[in-house]
Design an enzyme around this catalytic site. Sequence first.
Site, mmCIF file in Angstrom:
data_model
loop_
_atom_site.group_PDB
_atom_site.id
_atom_site.type_symbol
_atom_site.label_atom_id
_atom_site.label_comp_id
_atom_site.label_asym_id
_atom_site.label_seq_id
_atom_site.Cartn_x
_atom_site.Cartn_y
_atom_site.Cartn_z
ATOM 1 C CG ASP A 161 -0.329 -0.367 2.470
ATOM 2 O OD1 ASP A 161 0.837 0.025 2.685
ATOM 3 O OD2 ASP A 161 -0.988 -1.049 3.288
ATOM 4 C CG ASP B 218 0.601 4.557 4.160
ATOM 5 O OD1 ASP B 218 -0.478 4.179 3.672
ATOM 6 O OD2 ASP B 218 1.230 3.905 5.012
ATOM 7 C CG ASP C 213 7.744 2.825 13.348
ATOM 8 O OD1 ASP C 213 8.087 3.410 12.297
ATOM 9 O OD2 ASP C 213 7.019 1.809 13.350
HETATM 10 P P1 ATP Z 1 3.859 -2.347 6.186
HETATM 11 O O1 ATP Z 1 2.703 -1.613 5.552
HETATM 12 O O2 ATP Z 1 4.766 -3.063 5.282
HETATM 13 O O3 ATP Z 1 3.452 -3.129 7.358
HETATM 14 P P2 ATP Z 1 4.571 0.289 7.037
HETATM 15 O O4 ATP Z 1 5.886 0.877 7.421
HETATM 16 O O5 ATP Z 1 3.862 0.918 5.890
HETATM 17 O O6 ATP Z 1 4.825 -1.228 6.806
HETATM 18 P P3 ATP Z 1 2.240 0.913 8.567
HETATM 19 O O7 ATP Z 1 1.725 0.267 9.782
HETATM 20 O O8 ATP Z 1 1.457 0.860 7.312
HETATM 21 O O9 ATP Z 1 3.687 0.319 8.329
HETATM 22 O O10 ATP Z 1 2.531 2.419 8.958
HETATM 23 C C1 ATP Z 1 2.880 3.433 8.013
HETATM 24 C C2 ATP Z 1 3.923 4.356 8.609
HETATM 25 O O11 ATP Z 1 3.408 4.995 9.765
HETATM 26 C C3 ATP Z 1 5.187 3.670 9.086
HETATM 27 O O12 ATP Z 1 6.107 3.498 8.040
HETATM 28 C C4 ATP Z 1 5.686 4.620 10.146
HETATM 29 O O13 ATP Z 1 6.358 5.713 9.558
HETATM 30 C C5 ATP Z 1 4.411 5.136 10.764
HETATM 31 N N1 ATP Z 1 4.020 4.297 11.926
HETATM 32 C C6 ATP Z 1 3.214 3.215 11.913
HETATM 33 N N2 ATP Z 1 3.052 2.680 13.127
HETATM 34 C C7 ATP Z 1 3.778 3.440 13.956
HETATM 35 C C8 ATP Z 1 4.021 3.426 15.349
HETATM 36 N N3 ATP Z 1 3.491 2.470 16.130
HETATM 37 N N4 ATP Z 1 4.820 4.385 15.873
HETATM 38 C C9 ATP Z 1 5.354 5.342 15.090
HETATM 39 N N5 ATP Z 1 5.171 5.406 13.783
HETATM 40 C C10 ATP Z 1 4.398 4.486 13.194
HETATM 41 MG MG MG Z 2 1.902 0.472 5.191
#
Ligand code: ATP
Ligand code: MG
Length: 452
Positions: free
Chosen positions: A68, A70, A147
């Site tokens: 996805d 963002d 994070d």
């Molecule tokens: P994936 O979608 O592959 O699981 P992702 O990095 O996109 O990985 P998401 O949960 O979709 O993870 O979150 C999008 C973004 O939001 C992350 O890349 C991070 O920058 C931020 N983020 C998500 N969860 C947290 C958290 N618990 N604390 C701080 N920042 C976060």
């Molecule tokens: Mg994501």
Amino acid sequence: MPTQTHTESPRSAPVTLRVVPRDQHPISRKDISPNALRVLYRLREGGHQAFLVGGAVRDLMVGGHPKDFDVATSATPEEVKHLFRNCRLIGRRFRLAHVVFGREIIEVATFRANSDDGSGDRQVHDDGRLLRDNVYGTIEDDAVRRDFTANALYYTIDDFSVHDYVGGFEDVQNKVLRLIGDPETRYHEDPVRMLRVVRFAAKLGFSIDEATAAPVPALAPLLADAAPARLFEECLKLFLSGYAEESFLGLERFGLLAVLFPESASALKSNRSGALRRVVIEGLRGTDARVRADEPVSPAFLFALLLWPAYCRALIALQAQGVHAVEAQRRAADRVTVHQLSTIALPRRFSLPMQEIWLLQSRLSSAQSGPRPRKRVMRTLAHPRFRAAFDFLALRQVASDEHAEDIAFWRDAQSDPDNAIAVHPEVEGEGGEEHAAPRRRRRRRRPAASTQ
Ligand code: ATP
Ligand code: MG
């Protein structure tokens, strides 16, 4: 515990911007979802800053295919809604805009700050956990509240460069996961970050920076207080994304498994032969293979596997107390499920089939449920969970070959039940006393705890 609204003095993040020009990074527009690009261009036309951010940028940097995309923007959720007809606002803890294109959703989040000047809407639990987090801020604020440094890279359509405020570009190049800021504070704020570090390390093949890894074993118990529904979602990501085995090993190494699945973890520990662990690992490998082959994977099967050690142990304990086999199975299944629900909110639509997979194990075993009259064979084959239960039985081979004959029988029975009954005569009424009387009304059952 009471919650309180913290008001702190305004703080601008002490960060410097590094701009990585297009010719120095591998991210190409053709790898970005056209809908995400549409959102970026439209926000820019509306006079707002907008970047692709988070997992998508990280994955594109390492040659992966993001699932996805963002977007982070200076526009407020209301302003985003104003720009897109296909937009809905969601979330309480994080207020977000979803721009919907058929089956694809582009998540658009307003730049957010991690500190509060009193004007925002932020609540902090008095143990340090964030409850609500709707303080809007600058892009610098937005970067430092993320994070990991690898998750805080911003791609812009202005000149297709990557903007890095926290050293994430270098960390991605060195394949290192590093928490932004003070690791202990960041884990206290949100203990689920401990699961995220394990998951990303497994998925990306990154190492974990020492300071980021060090506090995890001691802080692992904090996870027990995370929202059970969120832990369920996180478990699906940990185990159903194609990196289940690596994730499991990571959880084990950091003491997180014992918090997520306390009863299974202790059953695994006390199983000296290691047979139960072999079953779990083999099952996770199989799950990974299915994900990679684009075959469906079910949370029910996954949880049947992860909680199998707990179920086996509960079953042995009940039988040792003299509880009759069938009753012991039912009670063990219920007990393990109920206990697990206090940590992970496993929905009933998954916990019921999970229990069926367990209970069918003894029904597939001739040693435990006796001979196989045709009618019963047909009924078992028609059970909606037969296939999953059969796969589970086959998986248990890595622990012991005591079910080799059962597996052979049910494998044959799936294509030709009559033939299977004919070529496996030893289980249909011949053999020992137990199998001698096909029409016996009441059959005595042997104890059923087959737990390797
Ligand atoms: P994936 O979608 O592959 O699981 P992702 O990095 O996109 O990985 P998401 O949960 O979709 O993870 O979150 C999008 C973004 O939001 C992350 O890349 C991070 O920058 C931020 N983020 C998500 N969860 C947290 C958290 N618990 N604390 C701080 N920042 C976060
Ligand atoms: Mg994501």
